[in-house]
Each structure stands twice: as structure tokens, then as C-alpha cells.
Design an enzyme around this catalytic site. Structure first.
Site, mmCIF file in Angstrom:
data_model
loop_
_atom_site.group_PDB
_atom_site.id
_atom_site.type_symbol
_atom_site.label_atom_id
_atom_site.label_comp_id
_atom_site.label_asym_id
_atom_site.label_seq_id
_atom_site.Cartn_x
_atom_site.Cartn_y
_atom_site.Cartn_z
ATOM 1 N N ASP A 191 0.842 -1.193 0.000
ATOM 2 C CA ASP A 191 0.000 0.000 0.000
ATOM 3 C C ASP A 191 0.879 1.246 0.000
ATOM 4 O OD1 ASP A 191 -2.149 -1.673 0.157
ATOM 5 O OD2 ASP A 191 -2.512 -1.354 2.296
ATOM 6 N N LYS A 192 0.314 2.334 -0.472
ATOM 7 C CA LYS A 192 1.066 3.587 -0.577
ATOM 8 C C LYS A 192 1.661 4.007 0.762
ATOM 9 C CE LYS A 192 0.560 8.431 -1.983
ATOM 10 N NZ LYS A 192 -0.339 9.451 -2.560
#
Length: 431
Positions: A158-159
Site C-alpha cells: 500500500d502507498k
């Protein structure tokens, strides 16, 4: 692959199959090395006997081996086919700025002939999307060096999740690693800070996950009826009173946002994860509001034998939070990795089949329930008798009291893992 040599008499080209192409299908070889040649053209060459492997006729589905010699019709045949077929777009190498190249190379924490391991910083997306211009995938051209092929992502983070990210340097390695991840033989260890302290110090969370309706796929949720099976093991490493806990997480499946959804579902959202924990996911007392989820370690078999086993250093905000809560980083690395193994592919298929069967039974019970309502309303007997199901998991029965968490030991006072140790810490971070 060595460069093609032309037979001066016939104009046919010869290519030597490289080590990176060992075991792939012949049509796949064309996609890699002669992308302007369509599958239709390759099939036509095979039917007319113009396509040869070590002198023998070949078909597009044949597997080729390193060292074999391919004979391919002359370039003019490619040009004639391109005039008929729709030309294929070939990706050109992106020229990065000096700053982008430096960023890409600064992330490398392991490098060999087959793979990189990067330490992805929080806030950098793995792949591009709407309004996302800078991402790891876009920086991989800065890691090509002298290789012919472009590095390839094997999995994603995930970012806002930091840590170890595996990247394949060759097509052969990409296929090998993809099989390791799909077969659940690759192991990933995450560290997280969570709100409050789980009552079970060593547990297995088994809750199916699906996309949450109305979010456009941007958010996931636990869905007992329609969700895909998901399994996460967690272990409490250390606790700060009853305020927060430092946990190790091992995902045994690869669902989107799995760790974040699972920890929020059992009442312990990851610190800084407002998406799944809301306002309760943020701690006071100077603890950073960034998400505290880090891919600490990755262990996977290597295509050339042996294994890759790499640890990624914590980002600054996570390391500072550990110190502020009085946690010692060494305690997390002291945990043994292979105490519990991931389920096999056959076990996952069996569980998925059992889950689907349970859903079908629930729906059957719902139809029976509708029959009873119809009989009462019309006075006519329903085609089949029987009331709605009332067992756990039925839509008409009592709802579950909480998520399933299998655990071995309840968390005691002080550090988990034994008795006779001091009570909750009284340092900073405790109430």
C-alpha cells in the site's frame, strides 16, 4: 538471447535461446523479442514449416530450452505481416531525471542477478493510478543498468505502508517469484503498532474480505457471505500499558488491505490508519499520525538456489514511535519466523469450497423462510415446509458475537510470553 544472424542464402534469421527464456512457450518468446510479429504470423510460419527449432518444425505452443537455435523467416516477412496486422505498441525506456534515478537506487537494499529488494518509503505508491504520477513502477527504469530487460514488480505494498518490496530483474525470475507468492511459499513479516492490547497474544485471524459496496473498490471490509478467504497470524511483541501494542503480522493470503482490515475487525486498528480505524486509530502524546505498518522482512526461494532473506530498516516516524513508547527494536527480530506454516494451495481450495457450500446452505434456508411467510399470508401450503435457519452464519439467526480469532495464550501483564514478569510499563506512552 543472442542477436539474430541472417542466412545469406535464404534470408532466414537464427536466434540462440538465452538462459532467461529457458522453458517458455515459443509464442511467448516472440512477444518478448519480436513484438511486432503477430501471433497470426507465427502460426502461419509454423503451418508452412518456416519456423524451426534445432532444425525441426515447431508450433507456437512448443516449449523451448536455453541453447536451442531458432530459425525465423526474414525481416521482409515481418514487414509484410505488419502491413496486414495491427502494429503493436512497444514500450520505450523512460528517461528519468537524476533525482528520480537517485531515489530509485537509494531504495535498493539487496541486489543480485535475478532480483532486487527495495525498502519502499511510506507515501510512495507501488503503481500508478488516478492523480498518481510518481510510483515505484515508474522508477524501475532507473534500475535497469546494463540489463536488456526492464525490472518487474512481483507484489505490491500500500502507498502508506513501508518496507521490503521484491522486484524481479529477469522474466524467468518474475515467473519463479510469482509462483512462490501464489503458492504461499514466500514469507512476509510485517511490524505494526496497534491501538490497545489484544487479549490473545498469539492468534490467527480468519475472516473473509471483499470490496465494500459504494466505495468504488477503494475500501475493503469483512464479508462472511461473499468475501474471499483471508488468514493472518499476529503475535504481540511488547505492550505500552493498555494503550498500544507492537505486533508482528504474517499474512497467509494476499487480499487487498488484509492486515489493516483484520486488525481493525478485532478492535485493534493500526496506529495512523484512519481509513479503517477512524479517529480511534490516532494516539496522543506526540505519536506520529502516519501509518505504522512496515514490511520488516521477506524470505523467498531464489531461482538459482538458496533463498533471499532480507530485513528492511524502519522509517523514521516508526522508529521514533517505538522509542517514545519504550520498545526495544531487537525484541521483534528475536521472534522465530517458522513456528506456524502457511496453508497449502490444496487446503485453501478446500476451505474456499466449504465456504461456498455454507453460503449455498444459507441461501437455501432463506428461500425456505420465504415459503413460510407466503403460507401465512395466503393460507395455502408452501411447496416445501420448514422455517428459516437459525444457526450461526444464517441471515435469520443471531448475528456473530465477534470475529473468529484462534489463539494459544491470553496476553498477560508486562511483556507477553511468560509469567512472573513485571506489570505494564510505566514509561512514556502509558496512561
Amino acid at each position: 538471447m543472442t542477436a539474430g544472424k541472417s542466412d545469406s542464402d535464404s534470408g532466414f534469421r537464427e536466434f540462440n535461446v538465452g538462459f532467461d527464456d529457458d522453458g517458455i512457450r515459443l509464442d511467448r518468446w516472440f512477444k518478448r523479442h519480436l513484438p511486432d510479429t503477430s501471433f497470426t504470423t507465427v502460426a502461419m510460419w509454423a503451418r508452412t514449416g518456416q519456423l524451426r527449432v534445432d532444425g525441426a518444425r515447431a508450433t507456437p505452443g512448443d516449449r523451448i530450452a536455453a541453447g536451442q537455435m531458432l530459425r525465423v523467416p526474414p525481416p521482409e516477412a515481418d514487414k509484410a505481416a505488419a502491413d496486414v496486422d495491427k502494429p503493436r505498441r512497444v514500450r520505450e525506456r523512460v528517461i528519468l531525471s537524476d533525482e528520480e534515478t537517485e531515489l530509485a537506487q537509494s531504495m535498493v537494499i539487496h541486489k543480485d542477478f535475478q532480483a532486487f529488494v527495495l525498502n519502499k518509503p511510506p507515501g510512495l505508491a507501488t503503481q500508478g493510478g488516478t492523480k498518481t504520477t510518481q510510483h515505484v513502477d515508474g522508477l524501475l527504469d532507473g534500475l535497469q543498468y546494463d540489463n536488456e530487460g526492464r525490472p518487474k514488480l512481483v507484489h505490491r505494498l500500500d502507498k502508506d505502508t513501508s518496507g521490503a518490496l521484491l522486484v524481479a530483474r529477469t522474466s524467468r525470475a518474475a515467473a519463479f517469484f510469482a509462483k512462490a507468492f501464489s503458492g504461499r511459499t514466500a514469507r512476509k513479516v510485517y511490524w505494526a503498532l496497534v491501538v490497545d492490547v489484544p487479549s490473545i497474544e498469539d492468534g490467527m485471524i480468519e475472516l473473509p474480505i471483499a470490496k465494500q459496496p459504494g466505495t468504488g473498490g477503494e475500501k475493503m471490509h469483512v464479508d462472511e457471505a461473499e468475501g474471499a478467504p483471508a488468514r493472518t497470524r499476529y503475535r504481540v511483541i511488547e505492550r505500552a500499558g493498555n494503550r498500544a501494542a507492537w505486533v508482528e503480522l504474517q499474512p497467509f493470503t494476499g487480499r487487498t488491505h488484509q492486515l489493516r482490515v483484520h486488525m481493525a475487525a478485532i478492535g485493534h486498528p493500526i496506529v495512523g490508519d484512519g481509513k479503517y480505524g477512524g479517529a480511534a486509530a490516532f494516539l496522543t502524546g506526540g505519536i506520529s499520525r502516519k501509518m505504522h505498518l512496515h514490511a520488516r522482512r521477506i524470505k523467498v526461494d531464489h531461482p538459482d538456489g538458496g533463498s533471499i532473506d532480507v530485513t528492511a530498516e524502519l522509517p523514521t516516524h516508526f522508529a521514533e514511535s517505538l522509542k517514545q513508547l519504550g520498545f526495544e527494536e531487537k525484541l521483534g527480530d528475536d521472534l522465530v519466523l517458522d513456528e506456524k506454516t502457511a496453508p497449502t494451495r490444496e487446503q485453501m481450495k478446500s476451505r474456499a469450497k466449504a465456504h461456498a457450500k455454507s453460503v449455498r446452505k444459507d441461501r437455501k434456508g432463506e428461500r425456505r423462510g420465504r415459503g413460510v411467510v407466503e403460507e401465512k399470508a395466503t393460507g395455502k401450503p408452501a411447496p416445501k415446509t420448514g422455517g428459516p435457519r437459525t444457526g450461526a452464519g444464517s441471515k435469520f439467526g443471531a448475528p456473530r458475537s465477534g470475529p473468529r480469532v484462534e489463539g494459544a495464550k491470553p496476553a498477560g501483564r508486562g511483556r507477553p510470553g511468560g509469567t512472573g514478569k513485571p506489570g505494564p510499563r510505566s514509561g512514556p506512552g502509558t496512561r
